[in-house]
Design an enzyme around this catalytic site. Structure first.
Site, short mmCIF file in Angstrom:
data_model
loop_
_atom_site.label_atom_id
_atom_site.label_comp_id
_atom_site.label_asym_id
_atom_site.label_seq_id
_atom_site.Cartn_x
_atom_site.Cartn_y
_atom_site.Cartn_z
CG ASP A 246 -5.57 5.11 -2.84
OD1 ASP A 246 -5.56 5.05 -1.60
OD2 ASP A 246 -4.69 4.61 -3.56
CE LYS B 142 -1.88 7.05 -4.10
NZ LYS B 142 -0.84 6.08 -3.69
O1 C5P Z 1 -9.92 -0.10 -2.19
P1 C5P Z 1 -9.17 -0.62 -3.37
O2 C5P Z 1 -10.04 -1.44 -4.28
O3 C5P Z 1 -8.42 0.40 -4.12
O4 C5P Z 1 -8.07 -1.62 -2.76
C1 C5P Z 1 -7.39 -2.55 -3.58
C2 C5P Z 1 -6.87 -3.68 -2.71
O5 C5P Z 1 -5.82 -3.21 -1.84
C3 C5P Z 1 -7.88 -4.29 -1.78
O6 C5P Z 1 -8.61 -5.30 -2.42
C4 C5P Z 1 -7.01 -4.85 -0.66
O7 C5P Z 1 -6.41 -6.06 -1.06
C5 C5P Z 1 -5.90 -3.82 -0.57
N1 C5P Z 1 -6.16 -2.77 0.45
C6 C5P Z 1 -6.09 -3.09 1.80
N2 C5P Z 1 -6.34 -2.12 2.72
C7 C5P Z 1 -6.60 -0.86 2.36
C8 C5P Z 1 -6.67 -0.51 0.99
C9 C5P Z 1 -6.44 -1.50 0.06
O8 C5P Z 1 -5.82 -4.23 2.17
N3 C5P Z 1 -6.83 0.07 3.28
#
Ligand code: C5P
Length: 316
Positions: free
Chosen positions: A138, A11
């Site tokens: 995501d 994406k």
């Molecule tokens: O959800 P995911 O594990 O992909 O997110 C990776 C990192 O990105 C999280 O640990 C956080 O530090 C940051 N993040 C965030 N807010 C979001 C998505 C991701 O702060 N909405």
């Protein structure tokens, strides 16, 4: 049972707005995400040894329990309470790693869809969405794909009708040595912009509504030109990474681009074009400086779907 093959597309972010910080430590976001036809492929084969095994053609990628494919398989297997299930997964990696293109999330989403078919679980979209949201912000988008507004942590989806979208193809570039850690990018955003974060749900909703009714969504529905693309992480990452500044500058100088931006937390960058031929012409026109700066480049169509079964295991 025959092998199951799943396509896992990347994406790009057409909009990434950081609204505020949530009680769970994640950021509250308002985004528009768009699938592109650069995709990994997963091939899954059932085994009888209760083991989840992953191998890939990418030396950079861990194949252990830190890989989102393995985490997705373990979560799925434990939730359905069938520890005896086993699988061999082969990943053909084409999406660059750590690039802001959700390659890892799309692979994890593809594992959920592929294993649901391989193991005959028939979980249905709502349960798959719930598991995806547990595994990564995501990942629900990667399941659905297309053009979507993504709110909350990124997991609350609202489809955008992109019938007459002006940006139908992208020239995507990434420097092979550049990488950006997503937690670092969000942490930097918090350090630099935290004082301006919104707090109240009513303010978040006002920003969501502004995006729903704004010029980007109108352009994607074929009503007006593409506006400047906003990515709040670009504003904090760009000053820190030289290749991002050089790459954005290059894409802006290329012919025919409708808009130029960084995807997600970077460092991949893209320019949007009305069609694939125009994107390819821009790549040709920029071939020399792209090579001189050492960028990898791809021309891709903006795609209509997320992860999809290529073969569902029902063949003899
Ligand atoms: O959800 P995911 O594990 O992909 O997110 C990776 C990192 O990105 C999280 O640990 C956080 O530090 C940051 N993040 C965030 N807010 C979001 C998505 C991701 O702060 N909405």
């Amino acid at each position: 049972m025959a092998d199951v093959t799943v396509r896992a597309p990347a994406k790009i972010n057409l909009h990434l707005e950081v609204l505020g910080l949530r009680p769970d430590g994640y950021h509250e976001l308002a985004m528009v995400m768009q699938s592109i036809d650069l995709a990994d492929t997963l091939v899954l084969r059932s085994t009888a040894d209760a083991t989840i095994r992953l191998r890939s053609d990418s030396a950079e990628l861990p194949s252990d329990g830190t890989n989102l494919i393995v985490r997705a398989a373990e979560l799925l297997r434990s939730r359905v309470g069938l520890p005896e299930l086993g699988v061999d997964i082969t990943l053909h990696k084409r999406i660059p790693i750590g690039a802001g293109l959700a390659g890892g999330s799309s692979d994890g989403a593809a594992a959920l869809v592929g294993l649901d078919a391989l193991w005959g679980l028939a979980l249905g979209p709502a349960r798959l969405h719930g598991l995806a949201a547990e595994l990564g912000s995501d990942m629900p988008f990667c399941l659905e794909g297309g053009t979507q507004l993504c709110f909350g942590r990124g997991e609350r989806l609202e489809p955008v009708t992109a019938a007459g979208a002006p940006g139908q193809a992208v020239l995507l570039i990434k420097h092979p040595e550049a990488s950006v850690s997503t937690p670092w990018a969000y942490g930097r955003c918090r350090d630099l912009r935290g004082d301006f974060y919104l707090d109240a749900e009513a303010d978040f909703e006002q920003r969501r509504q502004a995006l729903r009714q704004g010029p980007l969504v109108a352009a994607l529905a074929g009503q007006g030109p593409l506006p400047h693309l906003r990515n709040d992480l670009q504003a904090v990452v760009e000053p820190e990474v030289e290749s991002i500044r050089a790459g954005l500058d290059l894409l802006r100088r290329g012919p025919g681009a409708l808009a130029v931006a960084m995807s997600g937390s970077g460092p991949s960058l893209f320019a949007l074009y009305p069609d694939l031929a125009t994107a390819e012409a821009a790549r040709d026109a920029l071939a020399e400086p792209l090579a001189a700066l050492g960028f990898d480049a791809w021309c891709c169509r903006c795609g209509g779907s997320g992860v999809s079964l290529v073969t569902d295991g029902s063949a003899p």
